[in-house]
Design a protein around this motif. Sequence first.
Motif, PDB file in Angstrom:
ATOM      1  N   ARG A 174      45.105 -23.656 -22.620  1.00 13.98           N
ATOM      2  CA  ARG A 174      43.885 -23.315 -22.258  1.00 13.98           C
ATOM      3  C   ARG A 174      43.580 -23.517 -20.733  1.00 13.98           C
ATOM      4  N   PHE A 175      44.261 -24.180 -20.188  1.00 17.54           N
ATOM      5  CA  PHE A 175      44.020 -24.493 -18.760  1.00 17.54           C
ATOM      6  C   PHE A 175      44.375 -23.150 -18.010  1.00 17.54           C
ATOM      7  N   PHE A 176      45.503 -22.374 -18.511  1.00 16.21           N
ATOM      8  CA  PHE A 176      45.713 -20.976 -17.607  1.00 16.21           C
ATOM      9  C   PHE A 176      45.571 -19.850 -18.194  1.00 16.21           C
ATOM     10  N   ASN A 177      45.442 -19.817 -19.601  1.00 23.46           N
ATOM     11  CA  ASN A 177      45.231 -18.734 -20.266  1.00 23.46           C
ATOM     12  C   ASN A 177      43.648 -18.404 -20.658  1.00 23.46           C
ATOM     13  N   GLU A 178      42.774 -19.355 -20.842  1.00 26.24           N
ATOM     14  CA  GLU A 178      41.298 -19.210 -21.185  1.00 26.24           C
ATOM     15  C   GLU A 178      40.259 -19.628 -20.025  1.00 26.24           C
ATOM     16  N   ILE A 179      40.767 -20.511 -19.371  1.00 23.38           N
ATOM     17  CA  ILE A 179      39.795 -20.692 -18.117  1.00 23.38           C
ATOM     18  C   ILE A 179      39.845 -19.834 -17.068  1.00 23.38           C
ATOM     19  N   SER A 180      38.887 -19.112 -16.733  1.00 23.26           N
ATOM     20  CA  SER A 180      39.114 -18.174 -15.776  1.00 23.26           C
ATOM     21  C   SER A 180      38.006 -18.452 -14.428  1.00 23.26           C
ATOM     22  N   LYS A 181      38.345 -17.422 -13.466  1.00 26.52           N
ATOM     23  CA  LYS A 181      37.764 -17.695 -12.041  1.00 26.52           C
ATOM     24  C   LYS A 181      36.115 -17.501 -12.628  1.00 26.52           C
ATOM     25  N   GLY A 182      35.022 -18.294 -12.207  1.00 30.68           N
ATOM     26  CA  GLY A 182      33.746 -18.107 -12.437  1.00 30.68           C
ATOM     27  C   GLY A 182      33.483 -19.046 -13.696  1.00 30.68           C
ATOM     28  N   ASP A 183      34.210 -19.393 -14.442  1.00 24.49           N
ATOM     29  CA  ASP A 183      33.954 -20.597 -15.516  1.00 24.49           C
ATOM     30  C   ASP A 183      33.590 -21.683 -14.862  1.00 24.49           C
ATOM     31  N   ILE A 184      33.042 -22.597 -15.769  1.00 22.23           N
ATOM     32  CA  ILE A 184      32.430 -23.955 -15.304  1.00 22.23           C
ATOM     33  C   ILE A 184      33.298 -25.190 -16.062  1.00 22.23           C
ATOM     34  N   VAL A 185      33.808 -25.861 -15.247  1.00 24.51           N
ATOM     35  CA  VAL A 185      34.411 -27.017 -16.020  1.00 24.51           C
ATOM     36  C   VAL A 185      33.601 -28.436 -15.807  1.00 24.51           C
ATOM     37  N   ILE A 186      33.776 -29.071 -16.776  1.00 19.08           N
ATOM     38  CA  ILE A 186      32.864 -30.563 -16.605  1.00 19.08           C
ATOM     39  C   ILE A 186      33.924 -31.499 -16.932  1.00 19.08           C
ATOM     40  N   VAL A 187      33.706 -32.495 -16.033  1.00 19.08           N
ATOM     41  CA  VAL A 187      34.854 -33.722 -16.227  1.00 19.08           C
ATOM     42  C   VAL A 187      33.979 -34.951 -16.249  1.00 19.08           C
ATOM     43  N   PRO A 188      34.096 -35.838 -17.430  1.00 15.73           N
ATOM     44  CA  PRO A 188      33.469 -36.734 -17.817  1.00 15.73           C
ATOM     45  C   PRO A 188      33.851 -38.079 -16.844  1.00 15.73           C
ATOM     46  N   GLY A 189      32.643 -38.931 -16.764  1.00 15.93           N
ATOM     47  CA  GLY A 189      32.957 -39.770 -15.920  1.00 15.93           C
ATOM     48  C   GLY A 189      33.501 -41.085 -16.678  1.00 15.93           C
ATOM     49  N   SER A 190      33.828 -42.269 -16.133  1.00 18.12           N
ATOM     50  CA  SER A 190      34.583 -43.594 -16.864  1.00 18.12           C
ATOM     51  C   SER A 190      33.645 -44.196 -17.847  1.00 18.12           C
ATOM     52  N   THR A 191      32.076 -44.065 -17.557  1.00 19.31           N
ATOM     53  CA  THR A 191      31.069 -44.742 -18.111  1.00 19.31           C
ATOM     54  C   THR A 191      30.046 -43.829 -18.507  1.00 19.31           C
ATOM     55  N   PRO A 192      29.201 -44.120 -19.614  1.00 23.17           N
ATOM     56  CA  PRO A 192      28.095 -43.048 -19.727  1.00 23.17           C
ATOM     57  C   PRO A 192      26.935 -43.275 -18.738  1.00 23.17           C
ATOM     58  N   GLU A 199      27.536 -43.264 -15.273  1.00 24.70           N
ATOM     59  CA  GLU A 199      27.590 -42.363 -14.021  1.00 24.70           C
ATOM     60  C   GLU A 199      27.598 -40.993 -14.182  1.00 24.70           C
ATOM     61  N   PRO A 200      27.434 -40.133 -13.299  1.00 22.16           N
ATOM     62  CA  PRO A 200      27.291 -38.806 -13.570  1.00 22.16           C
ATOM     63  C   PRO A 200      28.612 -38.185 -14.219  1.00 22.16           C
ATOM     64  N   PHE A 201      28.560 -37.193 -15.059  1.00 20.72           N
ATOM     65  CA  PHE A 201      29.739 -36.391 -15.181  1.00 20.72           C
ATOM     66  C   PHE A 201      29.863 -35.226 -14.182  1.00 20.72           C
ATOM     67  N   SER A 205      26.382 -29.882  -7.290  1.00 16.87           N
ATOM     68  CA  SER A 205      25.637 -31.144  -7.076  1.00 16.87           C
ATOM     69  C   SER A 205      24.572 -31.242  -8.209  1.00 16.87           C
ATOM     70  N   HIS A 206      24.568 -32.366  -8.770  1.00 13.73           N
ATOM     71  CA  HIS A 206      23.757 -32.797 -10.025  1.00 13.73           C
ATOM     72  C   HIS A 206      23.787 -34.349  -9.870  1.00 13.73           C
ATOM     73  N   ASN A 207      22.603 -34.811 -10.733  1.00 16.52           N
ATOM     74  CA  ASN A 207      22.714 -36.522 -10.726  1.00 16.52           C
ATOM     75  C   ASN A 207      22.576 -36.621 -12.454  1.00 16.52           C
ATOM     76  N   LEU A 210      22.392 -28.856 -15.058  1.00 16.69           N
ATOM     77  CA  LEU A 210      23.301 -28.775 -13.740  1.00 16.69           C
ATOM     78  C   LEU A 210      22.624 -27.729 -12.607  1.00 16.69           C
ATOM     79  N   PHE A 211      21.498 -27.074 -13.044  1.00 20.87           N
ATOM     80  CA  PHE A 211      20.932 -26.046 -12.062  1.00 20.87           C
ATOM     81  C   PHE A 211      19.385 -26.313 -11.855  1.00 20.87           C
TER      82      PHE A 211
END
Length: 386
Positions: free
Chosen positions: A114-132, A134-136, A170-172, A208-209
């Motif tokens: 998925r990391f190399f064959n499915e995620i493409s340039k211009g896609d969006i990745v979301i990285v969850p934070g450690s707790t509910p 804090e912002p993701f 940038s988002h909160n 996000l926007f």
Amino acid sequence: MVTKIHLGLTDVSSDVRVFVVHAGKQKKRLKSFLDLDQIFLDLPGLRLSENVLDDADTLSRHILMSEAISDWRRSERNEGKSLPAPSRTPSEYALPNKPKDLHRVGYKRTAVHRFFNEISKGDIVIVPGSTPYEPFWAGWVAHDADVSKTLTLGDFLGDPFPAREVKWISHNTTKRQLSDSLAKQLEKSHVVTEIDLNLFADEIFTNLFGTYVYKNRGGIDIHCPRYRGKNPLETVDVQELIAFFVANYEICHGQIASEFDIGSVSESGFRKIIQNYYDESAVLSLQQEFHSPGFYRIVSGSRELVYVLAFGIALTTSGCYDSQTVNTAEATASEADDAKLTTDEMRRLMGPMMKHISKSAIEEANQKGRNAQKELGVNTRTRVSR
């Protein structure tokens, strides 16, 4: 001097995909993700090539080697012992045969694909934070996949990680502010998971926007930072402006625009236009948050209506909603936008309103816009400069 309008609107590509990528076990790699503007798989020493990716057994052996390297580094760091280094020859690692091991390696193999064959340039990745609370984090993938691109961390010198560069957005918004169903998507244990935009596009892009268009729909945030919660009538002007521009959109561009008697419209005042032509079906949802400061969040099934609201609120709160501005201003939707295309869109959408709406209605709209800006600081994050 030409008036310039920057909408601060994000036009999301129709083929964008959104993935959740976890920052290692217990989010231990989160700081590195953010500091280095990269996401990476927690698989040190994983030496990839197209041939490795295409062969399941070979990739499994590379993953087993990476696990051995990770365990060795962790033991040295935690126990302070100098232990024999594991083999860096993937073929020396035997393929697993126990169900538990097969599942573990298969799970990581899926993440690599998925990391190399499915995620493409211009896609969006979301990285969850450690707790509910804090912002993701979310970012645009900056480049096409390249298995040769790696990242070296101080505690794994000589054993780089497979990585992708990102440009953070940038988002909160925190995870606890999301719907339960979307929050659960961020909690899934898979290292890389795709989010179904048929279900969650509006919620993701709104958070996000704020103001965005995506395919044939979109949303807009109208901010009221000076709202004090003292006067029950202080939000009337902005509410009427929203209704006025929805009605204007219906008159000039809506599905039943051809049925309107333009002559009667041109004789109508500001409130009469709202009463006669506002169509609530043009708005999929209207959220009002007034805890001081306040804002309106509107989602529409029409991307054109989002542009009309963005242009209309920006022009009236600047006191320049008039034929001259609409016909001469330059407009952009984002920093990298083609100004001519957005300017042409403004002329196409707003121009007919100037022809068919009465002068008194336009003047009242400008007055309400100025009042809303003065009292509430109403804005759509749009910049108007003259």
